[in-house]
Structure formats: structure tokens, C-alpha cells
Write a protein that holds these residues in place. Structure first.
Motif, PDB file in Angstrom:
ATOM      1  N   GLU A  51       0.846  -1.182   0.000  1.00 52.39           N
ATOM      2  CA  GLU A  51       0.000   0.000   0.000  1.00 52.39           C
ATOM      3  C   GLU A  51       0.890   1.243   0.000  1.00 52.39           C
ATOM      4  OE1 GLU A  51      -3.137   0.053   2.873  1.00 52.39           O
ATOM      5  OE2 GLU A  51      -3.575  -2.087   2.631  1.00 52.39           O
ATOM      6  N   PRO A  52       0.444   2.337  -0.606  1.00 56.97           N
ATOM      7  CA  PRO A  52       1.311   3.520  -0.721  1.00 56.97           C
ATOM      8  C   PRO A  52       1.666   4.116   0.630  1.00 56.97           C
ATOM      9  CG  PRO A  52      -0.933   3.997  -1.466  1.00 56.97           C
ATOM     10  CD  PRO A  52      -0.856   2.519  -1.281  1.00 56.97           C
ATOM     11  N   LEU A  53       2.942   4.378   0.805  1.00 56.39           N
ATOM     12  CA  LEU A  53       3.461   5.040   1.999  1.00 56.39           C
ATOM     13  C   LEU A  53       3.956   6.413   1.575  1.00 56.39           C
ATOM     14  CD1 LEU A  53       4.375   5.024   4.996  1.00 56.39           C
ATOM     15  CD2 LEU A  53       6.522   3.967   4.219  1.00 56.39           C
ATOM     16  N   LEU A  54       3.289   7.453   2.036  1.00 55.81           N
ATOM     17  CA  LEU A  54       3.587   8.817   1.630  1.00 55.81           C
ATOM     18  C   LEU A  54       4.537   9.481   2.616  1.00 55.81           C
ATOM     19  CD1 LEU A  54       0.874   8.066   0.173  1.00 55.81           C
ATOM     20  CD2 LEU A  54       0.277  10.492   0.317  1.00 55.81           C
ATOM     21  N   PRO A  55       5.335  10.434   2.136  1.00 51.85           N
ATOM     22  CA  PRO A  55       6.189  11.195   3.057  1.00 51.85           C
ATOM     23  C   PRO A  55       5.360  11.802   4.190  1.00 51.85           C
ATOM     24  CG  PRO A  55       6.787  11.678   0.790  1.00 51.85           C
ATOM     25  CD  PRO A  55       5.540  10.841   0.732  1.00 51.85           C
ATOM     26  N   GLY A  56       5.883  11.669   5.398  1.00 50.97           N
ATOM     27  CA  GLY A  56       5.202  12.191   6.565  1.00 50.97           C
ATOM     28  C   GLY A  56       4.310  11.206   7.284  1.00 50.97           C
ATOM     29  N   MET A  57       4.055  10.038   6.673  1.00 46.59           N
ATOM     30  CA  MET A  57       3.233   9.030   7.334  1.00 46.59           C
ATOM     31  C   MET A  57       4.079   8.269   8.343  1.00 46.59           C
ATOM     32  SD  MET A  57       0.924   7.594   4.117  1.00 46.59           S
ATOM     33  CE  MET A  57       0.086   6.376   5.125  1.00 46.59           C
ATOM     34  N   PRO A  58       3.479   7.825   9.465  1.00 48.33           N
ATOM     35  CA  PRO A  58       4.271   7.155  10.498  1.00 48.33           C
ATOM     36  C   PRO A  58       4.702   5.755  10.081  1.00 48.33           C
ATOM     37  CG  PRO A  58       1.947   7.150  11.083  1.00 48.33           C
ATOM     38  CD  PRO A  58       2.068   8.001   9.860  1.00 48.33           C
ATOM     39  N   ILE A  59       5.943   5.409  10.442  1.00 46.78           N
ATOM     40  CA  ILE A  59       6.448   4.069  10.166  1.00 46.78           C
ATOM     41  C   ILE A  59       6.903   3.358  11.437  1.00 46.78           C
ATOM     42  CG2 ILE A  59       7.045   4.490   7.764  1.00 46.78           C
ATOM     43  CD1 ILE A  59       9.936   4.981   8.622  1.00 46.78           C
ATOM     44  N   PHE A  60       7.366   4.108  12.441  1.00 46.79           N
ATOM     45  CA  PHE A  60       7.814   3.520  13.700  1.00 46.79           C
ATOM     46  C   PHE A  60       7.168   4.248  14.872  1.00 46.79           C
ATOM     47  CE2 PHE A  60      11.687   2.930  10.980  1.00 46.79           C
ATOM     48  CZ  PHE A  60      11.625   1.552  10.885  1.00 46.79           C
ATOM     49  N   ARG A  61       6.991   3.517  15.971  1.00 46.82           N
ATOM     50  CA  ARG A  61       6.628   4.102  17.256  1.00 46.82           C
ATOM     51  C   ARG A  61       7.766   3.770  18.220  1.00 46.82           C
ATOM     52  NH1 ARG A  61       1.902   5.257  20.083  1.00 46.82           N
ATOM     53  NH2 ARG A  61       1.258   6.199  18.114  1.00 46.82           N
TER      54      ARG A  61
END
Length: 290
Positions: A240-250
């Protein structure tokens, strides 16, 4: 012509769908529409299967470079690779036209066909499988020449991998098994059509393909200790598309880390259990059309 086909399960001993499919076809036979094909049914790493582990000493699916095959190594999988290379290859001068290696992933990648070249044969294969299975994903790993890959499937003149998930290691899920069976049959259907020359009469539409980018590692502190986990917004969002600024890690202290790439990417192998020791969080991909 694709005159000889090796279908392989159990390259990793705890990826059960391919193992079970090979055993079922050994016991009950291939579907009769494949009678015209010369297909061998193979189990790669029986010791790892018996132990219900990915491998005993070393990853079997990383042994098949020319350098590793030529270097003495007493690890069980290194020795096994020598035997398998002679059985299916030898690599670079192979007696096997097409090797189809079946895998599972713990990531939510659905049914994924991994091709290593974007030549006419593999583009036609990708289009055919996508036409047969619209839900399928096509992953292109052509970041290096075919024979430079370390995968078992490269012992053949041509080779692909079937990767289906998500499925926990060491267990069998019916839905994942059925997707594995469907994709294996779609690839064999393509071989029949390719050999019969009927592909030329079919206009296969261009299809979406994900071209491998790079591996993204977990954040680590100076001691090499992991400081974050996959963000819930990314988990199970393979392809699925991952856009700049979207969270990837917590982070473990409760902060979000966002995707800082300059453009949209398509993550896959998200939180794959087999890559945990390598600190690989996911791989990126570019969406293209072939």
C-alpha cells in the motif's frame, strides 16, 4: 520451450505451504492439465523441516552465489547447496529450464510472485499471473543481474519465487495454502501456454509491478539496541502507498517516526519475522507498469 521444471518447497523448513503443496502433489498427482509438462517435485531442506526451523546452520536461500558455491564451508546448508546446485544446475550451465521455489512470509503480502528479470519471458509471466489472479502482487528484484542473486531458484536457466503471507512460521493456514496452490498453478498454466505458442494469440494487458528499492532498518541506539517498533498504521499494509510524513515507527518512549523519503514508496516484507535478527523493518519498492 520450458522442457524441464523443478517445483521446490521447504527451502525454509518452517514455511509450510510449499512443503504441503509438494507433498500433496506427490501423493495425489499434479492436475491433469499439466501432464504435458516435465515437472519434478522437490523438498529442499528436510532437516530444517524436521526441526520446524528456517534453517539449521545458515540460510539455504542465500547460498547460491558463484563465490559461496566455490568456497569450502561445512555448514549444513552450504553442503546441501552443493548437492542442490548439481541437481538443478549447475548454476550458469543449468540442465533445468525453470525453477519455481515456494515460500511463506509472516508479512501480509498476499500471493506475491517474485521475478528477477524484466525480459520478455518474465514480463509475459507477470502479466499472465496477474490476469489469472488479479489479487496477486508482482515483485521485481532486478537490482542485480540474475546470476548474481544468491537464491536457490537461480540454479535454473530461469527462476522465480512464490511468496505468500501472512502466515506464522511453522503453521499452515488454509487461506494461505490455497493462494499458494492457485499461484503455483497459474505459473504452470503459463508454462503450458508458453510451450504451446498460444500466448502470441492472447493480448495480455500491462500490469502493476513493484520494483525493489532498499531495506529499511529499525532505529538503533549507539549500543545497537532497537529503540522502536513498526507503527500500527504501517503494520499489515504491504504494497500500500506510503507517503512522506506518514508514520512508520513508534519509539518505545511513545513518539512517532515518519517516512522521510522524497516520494511515495510501497513497503513490503513489513515486520517479517525471518528478518528480525537482521533489524530489517521492511523493504521499499517503486510502482511501475510492465
Amino acid at each position: 520451450m520450458v522442457n524441464s521444471i523443478a517445483l521446490i518447497g521447504g527451502t525454509h523448513g518452517n514455511e509450510t505451504s510449499g512443503i504441503q503443496l509438494i507433498r500433496n502433489w506427490q501423493d495425489f498427482g499434479l492436475p491433469t492439465r499439466f501432464d504435458e509438462l516435465n515437472v519434478s517435485l522437490n523438498i529442499a531442506n528436510q532437516a530444517a523441516i524436521d526441526a520446524n526451523v528456517r534453517f539449521i546452520d545458515e540460510d539455504l536461500n542465500r547460498q547460491f552465489t558463484f563465490e559461496r558455491l566455490a568456497t569450502p564451508n561445512n555448514a549444513k546448508e552450504a553442503l546441501l547447496a552443493q548437492t542442490l546446485n548439481q541437481k538443478f544446475g549447475p548454476k550458469g550451465e543449468s540442465n533445468t529450464d525453470f525453477v519455481i521455489d515456494i515460500h511463506n512470509t509472516t508479512s501480509a503480502m498476499g500471493a506475491t510472485l517474485i521475478i528477477l528479470e524484466a525480459d520478455e519471458f518474465h514480463i509475459s509471466l507477470a502479466r499472465y499471473v496477474k490476469h489469472q489472479m488479479p489479487e496477486a502482487n508482482i515483485l521485481l528484484e532486478d537490482e542485480k543481474p540474475y546470476l548474481e542473486h544468491a537464491y536457490l531458484c537461480t540454479t535454473g536457466k530461469r527462476g522465480v519465487m512464490i511468496e505468500v503471507g501472512g502466515q506464522p512460521q511453522g503453521v499452515l493456514r488454509e487461506d494461505v495454502y490455497l493462494l499458494t496452490e492457485a499461484m503455483a498453478e497459474a505459473v504452470l498454466d503459463f508454462c503450458v501456454a508458453f510451450n504451446n505458442g498460444t500466448l502470441a494469440t492472447v493480448q495480455l494487458p500491462e500490469c502493476e509491478v513493484f520494483r525493489l528499492g532498499e531495506n529499511i532498518t529499525f532505529p538503533l541506539d549507539e549500543a545497537g539496541k532497537r529503540t522502536a517498533m513498526i507503527h500500527h498504521a504501517l503494520q499489515d499494509k504491504d504494497f500500500e502507498p506510503l507517503l512522506p510524513g506518514m508514520p512508520i515507527f513508534r519509539t518505545f518512549d511513545g513518539h512517532d517516526i515518519t517516512w522521510q523519503g522524497e516520494s511515495t514508496t510501497y513497503p513490503h516484507f513489513i515486520n517479517e519475522a525471518a528478518y528480525f535478527k537482521l533489524d530489517v523493518a521492511f523493504a521499499t519498492a517503486q510502482r511501475i507498469v510492465l
